[in-house]
Design a protein around this motif. Sequence first.
Motif, short mmCIF file in Angstrom:
data_model
loop_
_atom_site.label_atom_id
_atom_site.label_comp_id
_atom_site.label_asym_id
_atom_site.label_seq_id
_atom_site.Cartn_x
_atom_site.Cartn_y
_atom_site.Cartn_z
N ASN A 48 0.83 -1.21 0.00
CA ASN A 48 0.00 0.00 0.00
C ASN A 48 0.87 1.26 0.00
OD1 ASN A 48 -2.76 0.86 -0.04
ND2 ASN A 48 -2.53 1.58 2.07
N LEU A 49 2.10 1.12 -0.52
CA LEU A 49 3.07 2.23 -0.59
C LEU A 49 3.40 2.80 0.78
CD1 LEU A 49 1.84 4.21 -3.76
CD2 LEU A 49 3.37 2.25 -3.61
N LYS A 50 3.40 1.93 1.78
CA LYS A 50 3.69 2.31 3.16
C LYS A 50 2.72 3.37 3.68
CE LYS A 50 8.35 0.78 4.18
NZ LYS A 50 9.65 1.13 4.77
N VAL A 51 1.47 3.18 3.35
CA VAL A 51 0.38 4.00 3.88
C VAL A 51 -0.52 3.07 4.68
CG1 VAL A 51 -1.62 5.44 3.32
CG2 VAL A 51 0.45 5.60 1.94
N CYS A 52 -0.87 3.45 5.91
CA CYS A 52 -1.69 2.61 6.77
C CYS A 52 -3.06 2.37 6.12
CB CYS A 52 -1.86 3.26 8.14
SG CYS A 52 -2.96 2.34 9.25
N PRO A 53 -3.45 1.12 5.91
CA PRO A 53 -4.76 0.83 5.31
C PRO A 53 -5.93 1.26 6.19
CG PRO A 53 -3.30 -1.09 5.21
CD PRO A 53 -2.68 -0.11 6.15
N SER A 54 -5.69 1.41 7.48
CA SER A 54 -6.77 1.74 8.41
C SER A 54 -7.06 3.23 8.49
CB SER A 54 -6.46 1.20 9.81
OG SER A 54 -6.31 -0.20 9.79
N CYS A 55 -6.00 4.04 8.62
CA CYS A 55 -6.21 5.48 8.86
C CYS A 55 -5.56 6.39 7.82
CB CYS A 55 -5.71 5.86 10.25
SG CYS A 55 -3.90 5.78 10.44
N GLY A 56 -4.78 5.82 6.91
CA GLY A 56 -4.15 6.63 5.88
C GLY A 56 -2.85 7.30 6.29
N HIS A 57 -2.33 6.95 7.49
CA HIS A 57 -1.05 7.53 7.92
C HIS A 57 0.06 7.16 6.95
CE1 HIS A 57 2.34 8.68 10.45
NE2 HIS A 57 2.83 7.46 10.29
N HIS A 58 0.87 8.14 6.57
CA HIS A 58 1.98 7.91 5.66
C HIS A 58 3.26 7.60 6.44
CE1 HIS A 58 -0.81 9.39 2.74
NE2 HIS A 58 0.08 9.58 1.80
N PHE A 59 3.71 6.36 6.37
CA PHE A 59 4.98 6.00 6.98
C PHE A 59 6.12 6.68 6.21
CE2 PHE A 59 2.22 2.68 8.46
CZ PHE A 59 2.74 2.25 9.67
N ARG A 60 7.24 6.87 6.87
CA ARG A 60 8.38 7.48 6.20
C ARG A 60 9.01 6.50 5.21
NH1 ARG A 60 11.00 10.05 11.73
NH2 ARG A 60 9.43 11.70 12.00
N LEU A 61 9.51 7.05 4.11
CA LEU A 61 10.22 6.27 3.10
C LEU A 61 11.67 6.71 3.08
CD1 LEU A 61 7.74 6.48 0.05
CD2 LEU A 61 7.94 4.63 1.72
N ASN A 62 12.58 5.78 2.80
CA ASN A 62 13.96 6.20 2.59
C ASN A 62 14.11 6.63 1.12
OD1 ASN A 62 14.56 3.90 0.92
ND2 ASN A 62 14.97 2.67 2.74
N ALA A 63 15.29 7.11 0.78
CA ALA A 63 15.50 7.68 -0.56
C ALA A 63 15.20 6.68 -1.67
CB ALA A 63 16.93 8.20 -0.67
N TRP A 64 15.69 5.45 -1.53
CA TRP A 64 15.53 4.48 -2.62
C TRP A 64 14.10 3.97 -2.72
CZ3 TRP A 64 18.76 4.58 -6.40
CH2 TRP A 64 20.07 4.97 -6.16
N GLU A 65 13.40 3.90 -1.61
CA GLU A 65 11.98 3.55 -1.65
C GLU A 65 11.20 4.63 -2.39
OE1 GLU A 65 11.33 0.96 2.46
OE2 GLU A 65 11.34 3.16 2.55
N HIS A 265 -1.88 12.85 -1.67
CA HIS A 265 -1.73 11.48 -1.18
C HIS A 265 -0.61 10.78 -1.94
CE1 HIS A 265 -2.69 7.30 -0.17
NE2 HIS A 265 -3.46 7.76 0.79
N ARG A 266 0.12 9.93 -1.26
CA ARG A 266 1.26 9.25 -1.87
C ARG A 266 0.87 8.50 -3.14
NH1 ARG A 266 4.60 6.20 2.44
NH2 ARG A 266 5.18 8.36 2.89
N LYS A 267 -0.31 7.91 -3.16
CA LYS A 267 -0.75 7.16 -4.34
C LYS A 267 -1.01 8.08 -5.53
CE LYS A 267 -2.84 3.28 -1.86
NZ LYS A 267 -4.09 2.51 -1.61
N GLU A 268 -1.21 9.36 -5.27
CA GLU A 268 -1.51 10.30 -6.35
C GLU A 268 -0.33 11.20 -6.70
OE1 GLU A 268 -4.80 12.48 -4.81
OE2 GLU A 268 -6.17 10.77 -4.81
N MET A 269 0.78 11.04 -5.98
CA MET A 269 1.91 11.95 -6.16
C MET A 269 2.51 11.87 -7.55
SD MET A 269 3.67 14.36 -4.79
CE MET A 269 3.38 14.27 -3.01
#
Length: 290
Positions: A48-65, A265-269
Amino acid sequence: MFKDLFHKKKYATIPSGQPRTKPDIPEGLMSKCPKCGNIQFSKEVEKNLKVCPSCGHHFRLNAWERIAITLDEGKLTELDAELESVDPLGFPGYASKLEAQKKSSGLKDAVVTGTGTIGGLPVVAAFMSFDFFAGSMGSVVGEKITRAIEHAHANKLPMIIFSTSSGARMQESILSLMQMAKTSAALAKFQGDGGLYISVMTDPTTGGVSASFAMLGDFNLSEPGALIGFAGRIVIEQTIRQKLPDNFQTAEFNLQHGQLDKVVHRKEMKATLTKLLDMHSVKGEIINGG
């Protein structure tokens, strides 16, 4: 009758046997959302691109992710890959900390720069990584971002920077603070000649980075819920002697007060960046960013 009423009941006991042990769960199998507290399978969160499926919280990504989900096919032709931090001021313990950060993050410093395409359109991009010294900006971070801007300028390509930072790197003192002016000056020349610069702020973007290149975009974007500001909340409250709003310094608060153009949103970036690049292109060539 009374004898039966006050008669002590007997309870069966279950022998304890062997001491109970915690179930052997492989490390990293589960992820707990810091916002809603729900526990998810880590693989599901990653899908889910490191986005919480429950609340939409965006987890941090490192540079290569970040590179993998932003650039076409996740391909980056890296610029200045050989640059890495040293200890210019002989700050106590800094050299050993740098080595530890390199090993833990797999990076040479807190930013990766290079060229690639987004939606088929060529770009120069910089991706900061919070897992290297909390994304702090030292001499190498400032130098790599400046060189990337100059590369975009020379080749008439748009510049995109994904920021995440705790601010200037104290172990490099004035050399770190000088990067604010250097990166800003490079951007001023680039934008003055019509270069398009898109700034994307992620959680957190603070200190010297927010006070320099992160806020200078022709378009300033952010992910939902990202912490964006200069000084910390406690410092500000103690200085102005006022209680700040609960959502102070969030992306949404900054959008409401005119500091951002859009929260994406990360999915729309990637789709949003593609639209912005396409709007400013003629036959694949990026034109004036103003």
